[in-house]
Design a protein around this motif. Sequence first.
Motif, PDB file in Angstrom:
ATOM      1  N   TYR A 296      42.842  54.211  44.804  1.00  0.00           N
ATOM      2  CA  TYR A 296      44.284  53.964  44.715  1.00  0.00           C
ATOM      3  C   TYR A 296      44.616  52.718  43.901  1.00  0.00           C
ATOM      4  O   TYR A 296      45.574  52.698  43.129  1.00  0.00           O
ATOM      5  N   SER A 297      43.809  51.650  44.110  1.00  0.00           N
ATOM      6  CA  SER A 297      44.176  50.324  43.583  1.00  0.00           C
ATOM      7  C   SER A 297      43.034  49.655  42.831  1.00  0.00           C
ATOM      8  O   SER A 297      42.854  48.438  42.901  1.00  0.00           O
ATOM      9  N   GLY A 298      42.256  50.458  42.128  1.00  0.00           N
ATOM     10  CA  GLY A 298      41.125  49.910  41.385  1.00  0.00           C
ATOM     11  C   GLY A 298      41.523  48.871  40.357  1.00  0.00           C
ATOM     12  O   GLY A 298      40.782  47.919  40.098  1.00  0.00           O
ATOM     13  N   ALA A 299      42.699  49.023  39.782  1.00  0.00           N
ATOM     14  CA  ALA A 299      43.159  48.056  38.779  1.00  0.00           C
ATOM     15  C   ALA A 299      43.321  46.679  39.403  1.00  0.00           C
ATOM     16  O   ALA A 299      43.054  45.653  38.757  1.00  0.00           O
ATOM     17  N   GLU A 300      43.741  46.642  40.664  1.00  0.00           N
ATOM     18  CA  GLU A 300      43.902  45.363  41.363  1.00  0.00           C
ATOM     19  C   GLU A 300      42.543  44.688  41.559  1.00  0.00           C
ATOM     20  O   GLU A 300      42.397  43.474  41.324  1.00  0.00           O
TER      21      GLU A 300
ATOM     22  N   LYS B 291      41.244  43.353  38.302  1.00  0.00           N
ATOM     23  CA  LYS B 291      41.928  42.120  37.928  1.00  0.00           C
ATOM     24  C   LYS B 291      41.379  40.929  38.708  1.00  0.00           C
ATOM     25  O   LYS B 291      41.200  39.833  38.158  1.00  0.00           O
ATOM     26  N   ILE B 292      41.071  41.137  39.983  1.00  0.00           N
ATOM     27  CA  ILE B 292      40.540  40.065  40.829  1.00  0.00           C
ATOM     28  C   ILE B 292      39.206  39.557  40.291  1.00  0.00           C
ATOM     29  O   ILE B 292      39.001  38.351  40.154  1.00  0.00           O
ATOM     30  N   ILE B 293      38.301  40.477  39.977  1.00  0.00           N
ATOM     31  CA  ILE B 293      36.978  40.040  39.539  1.00  0.00           C
ATOM     32  C   ILE B 293      36.958  39.623  38.071  1.00  0.00           C
ATOM     33  O   ILE B 293      35.996  38.994  37.621  1.00  0.00           O
ATOM     34  N   ALA B 294      38.007  39.973  37.321  1.00  0.00           N
ATOM     35  CA  ALA B 294      38.086  39.562  35.911  1.00  0.00           C
ATOM     36  C   ALA B 294      38.605  38.132  35.773  1.00  0.00           C
ATOM     37  O   ALA B 294      38.509  37.539  34.696  1.00  0.00           O
ATOM     38  N   ASP B 295      39.146  37.577  36.856  1.00  0.00           N
ATOM     39  CA  ASP B 295      39.644  36.205  36.824  1.00  0.00           C
ATOM     40  C   ASP B 295      38.539  35.263  36.358  1.00  0.00           C
ATOM     41  O   ASP B 295      37.388  35.366  36.808  1.00  0.00           O
ATOM     42  N   GLN B 296      38.868  34.346  35.467  1.00  0.00           N
ATOM     43  CA  GLN B 296      37.860  33.477  34.867  1.00  0.00           C
ATOM     44  C   GLN B 296      37.122  32.641  35.912  1.00  0.00           C
ATOM     45  O   GLN B 296      35.891  32.509  35.863  1.00  0.00           O
ATOM     46  N   SER B 297      37.852  32.092  36.860  1.00  0.00           N
ATOM     47  CA  SER B 297      37.233  31.284  37.902  1.00  0.00           C
ATOM     48  C   SER B 297      36.285  32.116  38.759  1.00  0.00           C
ATOM     49  O   SER B 297      35.190  31.670  39.121  1.00  0.00           O
ATOM     50  N   PHE B 298      36.694  33.348  39.059  1.00  0.00           N
ATOM     51  CA  PHE B 298      35.860  34.262  39.838  1.00  0.00           C
ATOM     52  C   PHE B 298      34.582  34.565  39.069  1.00  0.00           C
ATOM     53  O   PHE B 298      33.473  34.516  39.625  1.00  0.00           O
ATOM     54  N   GLN B 299      34.732  34.877  37.785  1.00  0.00           N
ATOM     55  CA  GLN B 299      33.585  35.221  36.963  1.00  0.00           C
ATOM     56  C   GLN B 299      32.590  34.063  36.858  1.00  0.00           C
ATOM     57  O   GLN B 299      31.380  34.239  36.963  1.00  0.00           O
ATOM     58  N   MET B 300      33.106  32.870  36.655  1.00  0.00           N
ATOM     59  CA  MET B 300      32.244  31.698  36.497  1.00  0.00           C
ATOM     60  C   MET B 300      31.514  31.365  37.800  1.00  0.00           C
ATOM     61  O   MET B 300      30.389  30.844  37.772  1.00  0.00           O
ATOM     62  N   THR B 301      32.125  31.683  38.923  1.00  0.00           N
ATOM     63  CA  THR B 301      31.529  31.350  40.209  1.00  0.00           C
ATOM     64  C   THR B 301      30.606  32.439  40.729  1.00  0.00           C
ATOM     65  O   THR B 301      29.506  32.150  41.211  1.00  0.00           O
ATOM     66  N   PHE B 302      31.033  33.693  40.627  1.00  0.00           N
ATOM     67  CA  PHE B 302      30.299  34.789  41.255  1.00  0.00           C
ATOM     68  C   PHE B 302      29.705  35.802  40.280  1.00  0.00           C
ATOM     69  O   PHE B 302      28.752  36.502  40.637  1.00  0.00           O
ATOM     70  N   GLY B 303      30.292  35.926  39.094  1.00  0.00           N
ATOM     71  CA  GLY B 303      29.853  36.991  38.205  1.00  0.00           C
ATOM     72  C   GLY B 303      30.386  38.323  38.705  1.00  0.00           C
ATOM     73  O   GLY B 303      31.569  38.458  38.973  1.00  0.00           O
ATOM     74  N   GLU B 304      29.516  39.288  38.905  1.00  0.00           N
ATOM     75  CA  GLU B 304      29.955  40.616  39.328  1.00  0.00           C
ATOM     76  C   GLU B 304      29.767  40.831  40.821  1.00  0.00           C
ATOM     77  O   GLU B 304      29.133  40.023  41.513  1.00  0.00           O
TER      78      GLU B 304
ATOM     79  N   ALA C 101      35.891  25.278  48.651  1.00  0.00           N
ATOM     80  CA  ALA C 101      36.287  25.498  47.254  1.00  0.00           C
ATOM     81  C   ALA C 101      35.782  26.855  46.774  1.00  0.00           C
ATOM     82  O   ALA C 101      36.467  27.567  46.024  1.00  0.00           O
ATOM     83  N   THR C 102      34.580  27.227  47.222  1.00  0.00           N
ATOM     84  CA  THR C 102      34.005  28.525  46.841  1.00  0.00           C
ATOM     85  C   THR C 102      34.664  29.659  47.616  1.00  0.00           C
ATOM     86  O   THR C 102      34.994  30.706  47.049  1.00  0.00           O
ATOM     87  N   TYR C 103      34.868  29.478  48.897  1.00  0.00           N
ATOM     88  CA  TYR C 103      35.505  30.513  49.713  1.00  0.00           C
ATOM     89  C   TYR C 103      36.922  30.828  49.228  1.00  0.00           C
ATOM     90  O   TYR C 103      37.346  31.986  49.250  1.00  0.00           O
ATOM     91  N   GLN C 104      37.631  29.813  48.784  1.00  0.00           N
ATOM     92  CA  GLN C 104      38.991  30.023  48.280  1.00  0.00           C
ATOM     93  C   GLN C 104      38.982  30.988  47.094  1.00  0.00           C
ATOM     94  O   GLN C 104      39.904  31.792  46.927  1.00  0.00           O
ATOM     95  N   LYS C 105      37.931  30.904  46.279  1.00  0.00           N
ATOM     96  CA  LYS C 105      37.861  31.737  45.082  1.00  0.00           C
ATOM     97  C   LYS C 105      37.568  33.200  45.400  1.00  0.00           C
ATOM     98  O   LYS C 105      37.758  34.072  44.551  1.00  0.00           O
ATOM     99  N   MET C 106      37.064  33.465  46.608  1.00  0.00           N
ATOM    100  CA  MET C 106      36.806  34.859  46.987  1.00  0.00           C
ATOM    101  C   MET C 106      37.874  35.388  47.935  1.00  0.00           C
ATOM    102  O   MET C 106      37.760  36.507  48.450  1.00  0.00           O
ATOM    103  N   ASN C 107      38.919  34.615  48.149  1.00  0.00           N
ATOM    104  CA  ASN C 107      39.941  34.986  49.125  1.00  0.00           C
ATOM    105  C   ASN C 107      40.665  36.278  48.751  1.00  0.00           C
ATOM    106  O   ASN C 107      40.903  37.149  49.596  1.00  0.00           O
ATOM    107  N   ALA C 108      41.019  36.424  47.480  1.00  0.00           N
ATOM    108  CA  ALA C 108      41.709  37.643  47.040  1.00  0.00           C
ATOM    109  C   ALA C 108      40.791  38.867  47.161  1.00  0.00           C
ATOM    110  O   ALA C 108      41.235  39.964  47.522  1.00  0.00           O
TER     111      ALA C 108
END
Length: 226
Positions: free
Chosen positions: A130-134, A137-150, A200-207
């Motif tokens: 239903y909401s794959g685009a969402e 978008k969450i994992i494409a965020d630059q901060s998310f990518q730099m911290t977690f990757g995929e 700081a790391t947990y905040q980045k995975m909140n979404a």
Amino acid sequence: MKNDTLEFLSSLAKHNNKEWMDANRDWYLDVKAGFLETVTALLTELSKIDSRLSLLKAKECIFRQNRDIRFSANKNPYKNNMGAYFAVGGKKSDGPGYYLHIQPGECFLAGGIWMPSSGVLKKIRQEVDYSGAELEKIIADQSFQMTFGEIKGERLKTSPRDYSADHPYVDFLRLKSFVVSAPLSDQEALSDNLVDICMATYQKMNAFNGFLERAVEEAESGEGIL
């Protein structure tokens, strides 16, 4: 966290037996108390993100040091790490949460859902449908990518049943677990700033956790079940 926590875990890894643990019980209890203090502080901070976590006690988040060896070829009685999982319902929760892993040279922070039940996994996949685009978008965020990757986790070799191989989010649908993680250095694990570093790391995975939480809530309530 006690300054000798990693030293204790290193010694435990070398002498993983009841005799050594009995002889070093006071050391273990001291290290355990330090870990409990860290988990308590993290629980307080995480409760500001999700007020439901304020209902938990730190002991409900910490995993036992003893291993379940009944069905394991490895008969070492103790884990060589200390871990805590912060989620609504505590460490046994089926829902998304935040994880802290302390082990010499292998400390890390993680979040999401590891190996959910078939019913929960079905609802997560439905949410992706239903909401794959969402989620994209969450994992494409630059901060998310730099911290977690995929997103990490075991994957099906093909698309799951009921979903075509050319589904636009088939890579997400093939996942059996939905987990993200980031390394934590030994120095960070023992620093006075550990709680701040974790938060700081947990905040980045909140979404990311929020996306999974929505799917799990629907699974528990039965919404959308045909």
